[in-house]
Design an enzyme around this catalytic site. Sequence first.
Site, PDB file in Angstrom:
ATOM      1  N   GLN A   1       6.614  32.364  13.070  1.00  0.00           N
ATOM      2  CA  GLN A   1       6.768  31.895  14.464  1.00  0.00           C
ATOM      3  C   GLN A   1       6.185  30.495  14.664  1.00  0.00           C
ATOM      4  O   GLN A   1       5.326  30.053  13.894  1.00  0.00           O
ATOM      5  CB  GLN A   1       6.089  32.879  15.435  1.00  0.00           C
ATOM      6  CG  GLN A   1       6.923  34.137  15.604  1.00  0.00           C
ATOM      7  CD  GLN A   1       6.289  35.167  16.518  1.00  0.00           C
ATOM      8  OE1 GLN A   1       5.308  34.891  17.187  1.00  0.00           O
ATOM      9  NE2 GLN A   1       6.850  36.360  16.527  1.00  0.00           N
TER      10      GLN A   1
ATOM     11  N   ALA B   1       8.299  35.459  27.025  1.00  0.00           N
ATOM     12  CA  ALA B   1       9.372  34.697  26.369  1.00  0.00           C
ATOM     13  C   ALA B   1      10.019  33.640  27.270  1.00  0.00           C
ATOM     14  O   ALA B   1      10.831  32.843  26.799  1.00  0.00           O
ATOM     15  CB  ALA B   1      10.438  35.666  25.857  1.00  0.00           C
TER      16      ALA B   1
ATOM     17  N   THR C   1      14.232  28.038  17.537  1.00  0.00           N
ATOM     18  CA  THR C   1      15.176  27.025  18.040  1.00  0.00           C
ATOM     19  C   THR C   1      16.412  26.971  17.148  1.00  0.00           C
ATOM     20  O   THR C   1      17.548  26.934  17.625  1.00  0.00           O
ATOM     21  CB  THR C   1      14.488  25.638  18.056  1.00  0.00           C
ATOM     22  OG1 THR C   1      13.317  25.759  18.831  1.00  0.00           O
ATOM     23  CG2 THR C   1      15.384  24.564  18.622  1.00  0.00           C
TER      24      THR C   1
ATOM     25  N   TYR D   1      11.926  28.023  13.837  1.00  0.00           N
ATOM     26  CA  TYR D   1      13.018  28.945  13.485  1.00  0.00           C
ATOM     27  C   TYR D   1      13.703  29.512  14.731  1.00  0.00           C
ATOM     28  O   TYR D   1      14.912  29.731  14.731  1.00  0.00           O
ATOM     29  CB  TYR D   1      12.502  30.088  12.612  1.00  0.00           C
ATOM     30  CG  TYR D   1      12.197  29.653  11.196  1.00  0.00           C
ATOM     31  CD1 TYR D   1      13.215  29.242  10.342  1.00  0.00           C
ATOM     32  CD2 TYR D   1      10.894  29.646  10.728  1.00  0.00           C
ATOM     33  CE1 TYR D   1      12.928  28.826   9.053  1.00  0.00           C
ATOM     34  CE2 TYR D   1      10.604  29.235   9.433  1.00  0.00           C
ATOM     35  CZ  TYR D   1      11.625  28.826   8.606  1.00  0.00           C
ATOM     36  OH  TYR D   1      11.342  28.410   7.340  1.00  0.00           O
TER      37      TYR D   1
ATOM     38  N   GLY E   1       8.967  30.873  28.539  1.00  0.00           N
ATOM     39  CA  GLY E   1       8.715  29.501  28.063  1.00  0.00           C
ATOM     40  C   GLY E   1       9.632  29.145  26.917  1.00  0.00           C
ATOM     41  O   GLY E   1      10.222  28.059  26.880  1.00  0.00           O
TER      42      GLY E   1
ATOM     43  N   GLU F   1      25.567  38.432  26.493  1.00  0.00           N
ATOM     44  CA  GLU F   1      24.202  38.794  26.876  1.00  0.00           C
ATOM     45  C   GLU F   1      23.363  38.947  25.612  1.00  0.00           C
ATOM     46  O   GLU F   1      23.732  39.698  24.701  1.00  0.00           O
ATOM     47  CB  GLU F   1      24.200  40.118  27.659  1.00  0.00           C
ATOM     48  CG  GLU F   1      22.798  40.496  28.080  1.00  0.00           C
ATOM     49  CD  GLU F   1      22.683  41.906  28.656  1.00  0.00           C
ATOM     50  OE1 GLU F   1      23.663  42.667  28.602  1.00  0.00           O
ATOM     51  OE2 GLU F   1      21.580  42.228  29.140  1.00  0.00           O
TER      52      GLU F   1
END
Length: 289
Positions: A80, A112, A86, A84, A114, A69
């Site tokens: 951002q 988050a 990804t 980074y 998306g 989790e």
Amino acid sequence: MVGLKTLFARQLPKMPRDYIVRLVFDRRHTSLAILDDRVDLEDPDYRGGDEDIIGGICYRAYPDMKFAEIAFCAVSANHQVKGYGTKLMNLVKAHAAKERIEYFITYADNYAIGYFKKQGFSKSISMPKMRYQGLIKDYDGGTPMECYIHPSVDYKRTNEMIAAQRKFLLDQVRKKSRSHVSYPPLVAFKPDLAGVSRSNEGAARAMAIPGVAQAGWTMADLLLATGPQKDAERQKNQIKSDMLTILRKIDEQQFAWPFREPVDTTDVKDYLNVRILIYHLICNAIFWA
Ligand code: COA
């Protein structure tokens, strides 16, 4: 670890700080961070700080149930949307695959969702409930999302893999297509239209443009688009599209299910005798819709 905790607290302001501290320093949780290139962890004078951390993920693995989790995932504000997030997720997936983790689960807030979707997470949870029930708790306002970690995917090389697949596909397309062939511009284009009837002139003119025939167009195609048949063809298409709209509307009706599959007349022998009544019912349904 302290820097990472500070980064999470800054980027996830709705999360209670003591909760973040508890999880990041909990031995059952694993954290992974991307550090600035300039950081030298061997340097005895290095004191660390969240300004050196580009991003990080903290997760808890449940090895027996083969899932993990994700508790926190964040990239510092000035880094951002540069890839980074990804990179971080791919590194975590690669690491988890080595630990035989099959699924990642996370509670994503609306902001988050998306990002997680782009990382291969989905809102439909396919992992059997008995594997995670009682181990993870529901969070208010969070959407549970899951990502399957494919054991044969090398997540550290996803960019290369996608580039190779893209190249392969384009090479295959190129073998058949001629869309990459370009012809010199037309100068004083005066095709020879001798013997061509007036109604076919438009099509013949288009056909004479270099590349049109090579791209697979025929005179018959062009006549359909430009000749006298074009209105008839347009009308035919209009009727077809209207009919399809009617059929779709019928199909969407709540009580349309008995009509979605053709009736087997070997089972229902008198069906053809009563179908007039059925059409009548359908027409009523459309009218009231
Ligand atoms: N909503 C929709 N799409 C998003 C997104 C968001 N909030 N954030 C990033 N994306 C998209 C990017 O546009 C990019 O798309 P592309 O591949 O088509 O270009 C893709 O997701 C990856 O973006 P990337 O640059 O790798 O992500 P990032 O470095 O900006 O990191 C977060 C993404 C969510 C980790 C980062 O924005 C963040 O730290 N946010 C605050 C903390 C947070 O909300 N964490 C998640 C919950 S724990």
